[in-house]
Design a protein around this motif. Structure first.
Motif, mmCIF file in Angstrom:
data_model
loop_
_atom_site.group_PDB
_atom_site.id
_atom_site.type_symbol
_atom_site.label_atom_id
_atom_site.label_comp_id
_atom_site.label_asym_id
_atom_site.label_seq_id
_atom_site.Cartn_x
_atom_site.Cartn_y
_atom_site.Cartn_z
ATOM 1 N N VAL A 1 0.813 -1.224 -0.130
ATOM 2 C CA VAL A 1 0.125 -0.188 -0.075
ATOM 3 C C VAL A 1 0.969 1.042 0.022
ATOM 4 O O VAL A 1 0.309 2.297 -0.659
ATOM 5 C CB VAL A 1 -1.029 0.120 1.328
ATOM 6 C CG1 VAL A 1 -1.681 1.279 1.221
ATOM 7 C CG2 VAL A 1 -1.896 -1.268 1.022
ATOM 8 N N ASN A 2 1.951 1.208 0.972
ATOM 9 C CA ASN A 2 2.853 2.324 0.951
ATOM 10 C C ASN A 2 3.609 2.509 -0.363
ATOM 11 O O ASN A 2 3.976 3.994 -0.842
ATOM 12 C CB ASN A 2 3.739 2.404 1.942
ATOM 13 C CG ASN A 2 2.971 2.423 3.470
ATOM 14 O OD1 ASN A 2 2.239 3.273 3.492
ATOM 15 N ND2 ASN A 2 3.616 1.821 4.297
ATOM 16 N N GLY A 3 3.853 1.649 -1.065
ATOM 17 C CA GLY A 3 4.677 1.480 -2.311
ATOM 18 C C GLY A 3 3.950 1.930 -3.673
ATOM 19 O O GLY A 3 4.472 2.463 -4.570
ATOM 20 N N LEU A 4 2.292 1.766 -3.597
ATOM 21 C CA LEU A 4 1.631 2.203 -4.606
ATOM 22 C C LEU A 4 0.752 3.025 -4.444
ATOM 23 O O LEU A 4 0.473 3.734 -5.667
ATOM 24 C CB LEU A 4 0.965 0.790 -5.090
ATOM 25 C CG LEU A 4 1.534 -0.687 -5.400
ATOM 26 C CD1 LEU A 4 0.567 -1.572 -5.357
ATOM 27 C CD2 LEU A 4 2.394 -0.409 -6.616
ATOM 28 N N ILE A 5 0.376 3.447 -3.248
ATOM 29 C CA ILE A 5 -0.580 4.591 -3.036
ATOM 30 C C ILE A 5 -0.256 5.744 -2.432
ATOM 31 O O ILE A 5 0.170 5.497 -1.390
ATOM 32 C CB ILE A 5 -2.103 3.604 -2.509
ATOM 33 C CG1 ILE A 5 -2.473 2.562 -3.441
ATOM 34 C CG2 ILE A 5 -3.121 4.857 -2.298
ATOM 35 C CD1 ILE A 5 -3.550 1.788 -2.797
ATOM 36 N N ASP A 6 -0.706 6.936 -2.762
ATOM 37 C CA ASP A 6 -0.399 8.135 -1.966
ATOM 38 C C ASP A 6 -1.529 8.459 -1.236
ATOM 39 O O ASP A 6 -1.338 8.281 0.056
ATOM 40 C CB ASP A 6 -0.502 9.336 -2.997
ATOM 41 C CG ASP A 6 -0.086 10.443 -2.506
ATOM 42 O OD1 ASP A 6 0.340 10.470 -1.313
ATOM 43 O OD2 ASP A 6 -0.018 11.594 -2.996
ATOM 44 N N TYR A 7 -2.963 8.244 -1.547
ATOM 45 C CA TYR A 7 -3.998 8.306 -0.324
ATOM 46 C C TYR A 7 -5.225 7.902 -1.383
ATOM 47 O O TYR A 7 -5.308 7.755 -2.661
ATOM 48 C CB TYR A 7 -4.276 9.623 0.074
ATOM 49 C CG TYR A 7 -4.684 10.726 -0.752
ATOM 50 C CD1 TYR A 7 -5.748 11.284 -1.074
ATOM 51 C CD2 TYR A 7 -3.393 11.681 -1.796
ATOM 52 C CE1 TYR A 7 -6.200 12.404 -1.958
ATOM 53 C CE2 TYR A 7 -4.018 12.797 -2.397
ATOM 54 C CZ TYR A 7 -5.037 13.065 -2.445
ATOM 55 O OH TYR A 7 -5.463 14.088 -3.369
ATOM 56 N N ILE A 8 -6.080 7.565 -0.636
ATOM 57 C CA ILE A 8 -7.589 7.124 -1.137
ATOM 58 C C ILE A 8 -8.603 7.981 -0.906
ATOM 59 O O ILE A 8 -8.782 8.526 0.481
ATOM 60 C CB ILE A 8 -7.776 5.794 -0.658
ATOM 61 C CG1 ILE A 8 -6.835 4.660 -1.173
ATOM 62 C CG2 ILE A 8 -9.165 5.222 -1.360
ATOM 63 C CD1 ILE A 8 -6.874 3.235 -0.265
ATOM 64 N N GLU A 9 -9.553 8.442 -1.507
ATOM 65 C CA GLU A 9 -10.937 9.278 -1.090
ATOM 66 C C GLU A 9 -12.007 8.509 -1.296
ATOM 67 O O GLU A 9 -12.155 7.641 -2.407
ATOM 68 C CB GLU A 9 -11.039 10.503 -1.922
ATOM 69 C CG GLU A 9 -9.780 11.522 -1.832
ATOM 70 C CD GLU A 9 -9.995 12.748 -2.642
ATOM 71 O OE1 GLU A 9 -10.078 13.887 -2.048
ATOM 72 O OE2 GLU A 9 -9.912 12.486 -3.933
#
Length: 520
Positions: free
Chosen positions: A494-502
């Motif tokens: 998750v930390n390697g692929l995603i900045d943030y989710i809305e």
């Protein structure tokens, strides 16, 4: 008969001042000179007080303070020093004792080499001028030392008394940091656990359960005379403050950070913290313990103030899920039936005011949806494009660049030592160096050069290894396959692929909008 107290003092700056051809200022020679003088005067020696390795401005000198206490009690009536500066270099102390307290206590002050004698009222001005000169000397020395330290800091040379935890000072170059393999393993473990979702308190407990010594006790166990003024116990236990300090320390990615604190001036013991924009930070100076990507991912999590749960571990989306409407963080909540879900923070704070809606979503449901979204995202990108983006984001590329920069610096140091060695040989041929001096110097610089050559060769191997991995198609195919078809999401993924989710609120059709902001 007059009773005399002999006072001797020597500090590091005094030692450095004299060459082997100058008159020695050693404590023993001061004692011999002053004892002989007292006997010639027919004075009875009450006691000899001596402070070794103490500055003339230090008001905590043990022998000096004992002498002052004995003086007040009237145990002698003369204080004898070699020079007034041996007694003190502080104008205020001169005025306090030589011109006020000593006359009140009936004590005469005598120093031999500068002809000070308080019995002679006519040389008071000379004593005051001497004290001013002595204080100016201290001020000049202090400014010279500060200037030297400033140059060393700006050059990236480490000037601390003790290396940060995870490093040690190079045997031949005390201004250079090298990795301490034992402590570096613990540093990597701390970052690994933190990025797996464990909180700082839980990490401290895990280290204590494994009987791993904290940084202070570890240094002391290695024989270093290290004292931590903030230490709260003597058991060598870790605490969350120590863990957090390690997680914030950019030393672990090769930077040298100095000048965080500074004494008010040479006469004061007060040390003030300096603002961050005044710190001296020199990047990529020594070999890093951590990948840049891991360190900065940890900073992001720290800045988001992510909290762990009761089991000491944060959920995999901690700090990355926001309400689509109010942009608040989505907090983890547990229902009465034992279900775990995420809910808008603003709604939780003011649900009665209806500032925002709950936007609630089950954590397991979100995890399944994100896993599917990852598969979709990867399916839309070509293999070549994925490899190109991964190479840009990966540490391998950054590590190769840092290693190349470090390699250039070490080659320069080796060349400089070559020039020094040639100069030493030239001095020997011209008989400017004695045989023993020549042998000592050559041995020292050859050993340092040998260490640098070994370090250079290791870096060359690292660079070659990075290049091979960057060019290895199978390596990148494996990473892409791991991301394309994840068996189960984890913190690292998750930390390697995603900045943030809305997360949006459900509409009338019970559908919701979920927007993923990808790192690539």
């Amino acid at each position: 008969m007059d009773r005399v107290a002999i006072y001797c003092r020597l500090s590091d700056e005094d030692r450095d001042k004299f060459s082997e051809f100058d008159e020695s200022e050693s404590i023993q020679n001061q004692k011999s000179l002053l004892t002989k003088y007292a006997m010639e005067q027919g004075w009875n020696i009450y006691n000899i007080y001596s402070d070794d390795d103490y500055s003339g401005l230090d008001d905590k000198r043990p022998a000096f303070n004992q002498m002052i206490q004995d003086a007040e009690k009237g145990k002698f009536n003369i204080v004898l020093c070699k020079h007034q500066s041996r007694f003190t270099r502080d104008v205020e102390v001169v005025e306090r004792y030589l011109h006020r307290k000593f006359p009140e206590w009936g004590i005469r002050f005598v120093s031999i080499t500068d002809h000070v004698d308080t019995k002679d009222k006519s040389n008071k001005k000379a004593r005051q001028i001497n004290s001013l000169v002595n204080e100016w000397y201290c001020e000049d020395i202090s400014e010279a030392v500060r200037a030297t330290f400033r140059v060393k800091r700006e050059d990236g040379r480490f000037i601390g008394s003790f290396a940060p935890y995870g490093y040690m000072k190079h045997e031949m170059d005390k201004n250079r940091l090298v990795i301490d393999p034992e402590a570096a393993t613990i540093v990597r473990m701390i970052f690994k656990w933190y990025m797996e979702g464990y909180g700082t308190q839980q990490i401290a407990s895990m280290l204590n359960e494994r009987n791993i010594l904290n940084p202070t006790r570890y240094k002391q166990d290695k024989g270093l005379k290290y004292k931590n003024p903030f230490m709260t116990d003597m058991h060598g236990l870790w605490n969350k403050t120590t863990i957090r300090r390690i997680l914030r320390d950019a030393t672990y990615i090769g930077h040298v950070i100095q000048g965080k604190r500074e004494k008010v001036n040479y006469k004061s013991e007060v040390i003030l913290n300096k603002p961050r924009d005044e710190w001296v930070i020199v990047e990529d100076v020594h070999e890093p313990i951590l990948d840049h990507s891991i360190f900065y991912a940890a900073q992001k999590r720290l800045n988001n103030n992510i909290r762990s749960t009761g089991d000491g571990r944060a959920h995999i989306f901690a700090g990355k899920v926001k309400c689509l409407d109010c942009k608040s963080t989505m907090n983890k909540v547990r229902s009465g039936r034992g279900h775990t879900y995420l809910r808008c923070k603003l709604y939780g704070i003011a649900s009665q005011n209806r500032i925002c809606t709950s936007h609630s979503i089950l954590l397991d449901q979100l995890e399944a949806m994100i896993a599917e979204k990852i598969k979709e995202h990867f399916s839309r990108l070509s293999f070549d494009r994925l490899v190109s983006r991964l190479k840009q984001e990966t540490l391998l590329e950054k590590q190769a660049k840092r290693s190349a920069k470090l390699h250039t610096g070490i080659k320069k140091q080796i060349s400089e030592i070559d020039l020094i060695i040639k100069s030493i040989y030239a001095d020997k041929v011209k008989h400017k160096l004695a045989e023993d001096q020549f042998n000592d110097l050559i041995h020292k610089f050859l050993e340092e050069q040998k260490g640098l050559v070994e370090h250079k060769e290791n870096i060359e191997k690292e660079i070659e290894n990075c290049k091979k991995r960057l060019e290895n198609t199978e390596y990148w195919a494996g990473i892409i396959e791991k991301y394309k078809n994840p068996e189960r999401l984890n913190h690292a993924m998750v930390n390697g692929l995603i900045d943030y989710i809305e997360i949006g609120e459900k509409d009338d059709n019970k559908e919701r909008k979920i927007i993923i902001h990808w790192l690539f």
